[in-house]
Design a protein around this motif. Structure first.
Motif, mmCIF file in Angstrom:
data_model
loop_
_atom_site.group_PDB
_atom_site.id
_atom_site.type_symbol
_atom_site.label_atom_id
_atom_site.label_comp_id
_atom_site.label_asym_id
_atom_site.label_seq_id
_atom_site.Cartn_x
_atom_site.Cartn_y
_atom_site.Cartn_z
ATOM 1 N N PRO A 59 0.806 -1.227 0.000
ATOM 2 C CA PRO A 59 0.000 0.000 0.000
ATOM 3 C C PRO A 59 0.840 1.278 0.000
ATOM 4 C CG PRO A 59 -0.113 -1.116 2.126
ATOM 5 C CD PRO A 59 0.551 -2.057 1.184
ATOM 6 N N MET A 60 2.018 1.240 0.613
ATOM 7 C CA MET A 60 2.855 2.440 0.617
ATOM 8 C C MET A 60 3.297 2.797 -0.797
ATOM 9 S SD MET A 60 3.974 4.950 2.289
ATOM 10 C CE MET A 60 3.703 4.488 3.999
ATOM 11 N N LEU A 61 3.529 1.786 -1.642
ATOM 12 C CA LEU A 61 3.852 2.062 -3.040
ATOM 13 C C LEU A 61 2.668 2.721 -3.740
ATOM 14 C CD1 LEU A 61 5.860 -1.032 -4.381
ATOM 15 C CD2 LEU A 61 6.689 1.283 -3.929
ATOM 16 N N GLY A 62 1.466 2.276 -3.408
ATOM 17 C CA GLY A 62 0.276 2.897 -3.978
ATOM 18 C C GLY A 62 0.155 4.353 -3.555
ATOM 19 N N PHE A 63 0.456 4.632 -2.293
ATOM 20 C CA PHE A 63 0.399 6.013 -1.792
ATOM 21 C C PHE A 63 1.462 6.873 -2.475
ATOM 22 C CE2 PHE A 63 1.488 9.269 1.426
ATOM 23 C CZ PHE A 63 0.254 9.894 1.525
ATOM 24 N N LEU A 64 2.673 6.360 -2.586
ATOM 25 C CA LEU A 64 3.751 7.115 -3.226
ATOM 26 C C LEU A 64 3.463 7.343 -4.706
ATOM 27 C CD1 LEU A 64 6.873 5.444 -1.550
ATOM 28 C CD2 LEU A 64 5.856 7.675 -1.026
ATOM 29 N N ALA A 65 2.887 6.336 -5.366
ATOM 30 C CA ALA A 65 2.525 6.502 -6.776
ATOM 31 C C ALA A 65 1.479 7.593 -6.938
ATOM 32 C CB ALA A 65 2.004 5.175 -7.341
ATOM 33 N N ALA A 66 0.525 7.655 -6.012
ATOM 34 C CA ALA A 66 -0.493 8.710 -6.063
ATOM 35 C C ALA A 66 0.149 10.081 -5.873
ATOM 36 C CB ALA A 66 -1.555 8.455 -4.994
ATOM 37 N N LEU A 67 1.107 10.183 -4.946
ATOM 38 C CA LEU A 67 1.813 11.449 -4.743
ATOM 39 C C LEU A 67 2.523 11.881 -6.027
ATOM 40 C CD1 LEU A 67 3.471 10.992 -1.213
ATOM 41 C CD2 LEU A 67 1.403 12.273 -1.768
ATOM 42 N N ALA A 68 3.136 10.912 -6.707
ATOM 43 C CA ALA A 68 3.862 11.234 -7.937
ATOM 44 C C ALA A 68 2.911 11.707 -9.034
ATOM 45 C CB ALA A 68 4.647 10.006 -8.406
ATOM 46 N N VAL A 69 1.778 11.031 -9.167
ATOM 47 C CA VAL A 69 0.792 11.441 -10.169
ATOM 48 C C VAL A 69 0.243 12.826 -9.838
ATOM 49 C CG1 VAL A 69 -1.522 10.941 -11.067
ATOM 50 C CG2 VAL A 69 0.170 9.116 -10.891
ATOM 51 N N GLY A 70 -0.041 13.062 -8.569
ATOM 52 C CA GLY A 70 -0.520 14.382 -8.157
ATOM 53 C C GLY A 70 0.499 15.468 -8.445
ATOM 54 N N ALA A 71 1.781 15.179 -8.188
ATOM 55 C CA ALA A 71 2.830 16.151 -8.478
ATOM 56 C C ALA A 71 2.920 16.435 -9.972
ATOM 57 C CB ALA A 71 4.171 15.639 -7.946
ATOM 58 N N LEU A 72 2.757 15.398 -10.789
ATOM 59 C CA LEU A 72 2.804 15.575 -12.244
ATOM 60 C C LEU A 72 1.663 16.479 -12.719
ATOM 61 C CD1 LEU A 72 4.066 14.831 -14.978
ATOM 62 C CD2 LEU A 72 2.579 12.815 -15.021
ATOM 63 N N PHE A 73 0.457 16.191 -12.271
ATOM 64 C CA PHE A 73 -0.684 17.040 -12.624
ATOM 65 C C PHE A 73 -0.499 18.449 -12.054
ATOM 66 C CE2 PHE A 73 -2.601 13.181 -13.960
ATOM 67 C CZ PHE A 73 -3.701 13.498 -14.734
ATOM 68 N N GLY A 74 0.072 18.514 -10.847
ATOM 69 C CA GLY A 74 0.300 19.809 -10.228
ATOM 70 C C GLY A 74 1.291 20.649 -11.019
ATOM 71 N N MET A 75 2.299 20.026 -11.588
ATOM 72 C CA MET A 75 3.267 20.769 -12.391
ATOM 73 C C MET A 75 2.627 21.339 -13.652
ATOM 74 S SD MET A 75 6.954 18.830 -12.034
ATOM 75 C CE MET A 75 6.370 17.147 -12.209
ATOM 76 N N VAL A 76 1.727 20.560 -14.237
ATOM 77 C CA VAL A 76 1.010 21.061 -15.415
ATOM 78 C C VAL A 76 0.143 22.261 -15.031
ATOM 79 C CG1 VAL A 76 -0.721 20.503 -17.167
ATOM 80 C CG2 VAL A 76 1.019 18.813 -16.546
ATOM 81 N N PHE A 77 -0.579 22.119 -13.915
ATOM 82 C CA PHE A 77 -1.424 23.217 -13.436
ATOM 83 C C PHE A 77 -0.579 24.441 -13.077
ATOM 84 C CE2 PHE A 77 -3.343 25.378 -9.732
ATOM 85 C CZ PHE A 77 -4.532 25.809 -10.302
ATOM 86 N N ALA A 78 0.547 24.210 -12.398
ATOM 87 C CA ALA A 78 1.412 25.318 -12.003
ATOM 88 C C ALA A 78 2.029 25.999 -13.220
ATOM 89 C CB ALA A 78 2.509 24.813 -11.063
ATOM 90 N N ALA A 79 2.412 25.219 -14.215
ATOM 91 C CA ALA A 79 2.978 25.820 -15.424
ATOM 92 C C ALA A 79 1.969 26.752 -16.087
ATOM 93 C CB ALA A 79 3.413 24.722 -16.394
ATOM 94 N N ALA A 80 0.695 26.322 -16.096
ATOM 95 C CA ALA A 80 -0.343 27.131 -16.733
ATOM 96 C C ALA A 80 -0.652 28.384 -15.925
ATOM 97 C CB ALA A 80 -1.610 26.301 -16.921
ATOM 98 N N THR A 81 -0.734 28.254 -14.610
ATOM 99 C CA THR A 81 -1.183 29.385 -13.785
ATOM 100 C C THR A 81 -0.048 30.301 -13.335
ATOM 101 O OG1 THR A 81 -1.072 27.974 -11.814
ATOM 102 C CG2 THR A 81 -3.196 28.146 -12.925
ATOM 103 N N VAL A 82 1.136 29.733 -13.118
ATOM 104 C CA VAL A 82 2.258 30.530 -12.613
ATOM 105 C C VAL A 82 3.106 31.101 -13.743
ATOM 106 C CG1 VAL A 82 4.359 30.483 -11.208
ATOM 107 C CG2 VAL A 82 2.322 29.241 -10.444
ATOM 108 N N TRP A 83 3.524 30.233 -14.649
ATOM 109 C CA TRP A 83 4.414 30.694 -15.720
ATOM 110 C C TRP A 83 3.640 31.336 -16.868
ATOM 111 C CZ3 TRP A 83 9.024 31.103 -13.911
ATOM 112 C CH2 TRP A 83 9.532 30.177 -13.002
ATOM 113 N N LEU A 84 2.529 30.704 -17.273
ATOM 114 C CA LEU A 84 1.746 31.255 -18.387
ATOM 115 C C LEU A 84 0.681 32.233 -17.911
ATOM 116 C CD1 LEU A 84 1.299 28.014 -20.534
ATOM 117 C CD2 LEU A 84 3.055 29.792 -20.729
ATOM 118 N N ARG A 85 0.460 32.306 -16.613
ATOM 119 C CA ARG A 85 -0.472 33.256 -15.988
ATOM 120 C C ARG A 85 -1.911 33.093 -16.487
ATOM 121 N NH1 ARG A 85 4.015 36.257 -17.630
ATOM 122 N NH2 ARG A 85 5.413 36.884 -15.945
ATOM 123 N N ALA A 86 -2.299 31.845 -16.711
ATOM 124 C CA ALA A 86 -3.680 31.579 -17.110
ATOM 125 C C ALA A 86 -4.597 31.767 -15.901
ATOM 126 C CB ALA A 86 -3.803 30.158 -17.653
#
Length: 311
Positions: A59-86
């Motif tokens: 289960p800890m691998l499942g939790f860590l995998a979820a954290l990684a997926v969340g970070a990946l989606f978060g980077m996309v969101f951050a790129a759009a809102t922080v760098w591109l100022r959407a």
């Protein structure tokens, strides 16, 4: 005694989902970024965790995998809102729609399937023998200890007791002044939006590996939106955010107990209690007296993109 112990045990377990998601939202909003994608991030975290423990019994691998997926989606969101100022609101809604839709599509082959591995309870010697709260709090899985004891204290110390935390809060309050002082505004926003998104996805993993050990379409059930409301009520502070999550866990637990004991209240009404509580918590800051309004005030630059040329 057994009723109270069971009630509080369920409250800690149920509230952990909201508390972890709220902590992630606190990180993002403290640096001035509104992330309304918590619902989608939690859905992606939930299905990622189920898919991972289906392939590996850890289960800890499942939790860590979820954290990684969340970070990946978060980077996309951050790129759009922080760098591109959407627009942050529109990007957050798009993230929710994308996350819930993608999770629903991926989850078709896992629907109704119980998790093959879950977080087991770990009793803390001596403390677990305390009356009522002993079994309720100190006989839980490791994520409960992380959410209620370690993370809120660590984040409170980071935000309010360190120079880095001062810089972080300055970015959310006055990014132009922070930039003039040499603080990397966009880098800090990007980093903490990503970290907050990872925690939101981790809340989804907690949901399917510790609270409801299975996947079904719509399992998140609006908890992401409740977490956003909790952050407002908690004054954008980590410890009150966790306590607010626990309060909602208690409301949820009361609904479970009411249904199990056949209280003369319609089950639909008992299921509505957390959502009715959300409406009440949104009203509180509006009706609060002046001193409370200052304590609960949002960061001054919340929701505003930073243009370095405009000071």
């Amino acid at each position: 005694m057994d009723l109270l112990t069971g009630l509080f045990s369920t409250a800690f377990l149920a509230g952990g989902v909201l508390a972890l998601a709220a902590l992630g939202e606190v990180l993002a909003e403290r640096v001035g970024v509104v992330n309304l994608g918590a619902e989608g991030l939690m859905a992606m975290g939930a299905i990622t965790a189920i898919a991972t423990v289906t392939a590996t019994p850890y289960p800890m691998l499942g939790f860590l995998a979820a954290l990684a997926v969340g970070a990946l989606f978060g980077m996309v969101f951050a790129a759009a809102t922080v760098w591109l100022r959407a627009n942050q609101v529109l990007c957050g809604l798009a993230l929710t729609l994308m996350g819930t839709g993608l999770a629903s599509t991926i989850g078709r082959s896992y629907s109704g399937m119980p998790a093959r591995a879950v977080f087991e309870r770990i009793e803390i010697p001596l403390l677990s023998q305390l009356p009522i709260l002993g079994k309720a709090l100190f006989s839980q899985n490791i994520l409960v200890y992380l959410i209620y004891i370690i993370l809120p204290i660590a984040l409170h110390y980071l935000l309010f007791k360190t120079r880095h935390g001062l810089n972080l809060r300055a970015v959310g309050e006055n990014p132009a002044a922070a930039d003039a002082a040499g603080i990397p505004v966009n880098a800090i926003r990007f980093a903490y939006v990503t970290a907050g998104s990872a925690l939101a996805a981790g809340a989804g993993a907690y949901l399917t590996l510790a609270f409801v050990p299975s996947w079904s379409d719509g399992v998140v059930a609006g908890r992401g939106w409740i977490a956003v409301a909790l952050v407002i009520f908690a004054g954008y502070r980590p410890i009150p955010a966790v306590l607010s999550g626990l309060l909602f866990g208690l409301i949820t637990a009361l609904g479970f107990v009411g249904q199990a004991r056949g209280w003369p209240v319609a089950p639909a009404v008992l299921s509505m209690l957390p959502y009715l509580g959300t409406i009440a918590l949104i009203i509180v800051p509006v009706l609060a007296w002046q001193r409370m309004r200052r304590v609960m005030a949002a960061p001054a630059a919340l929701g505003e993109p930073y243009f370095r040329d405009v000071r």
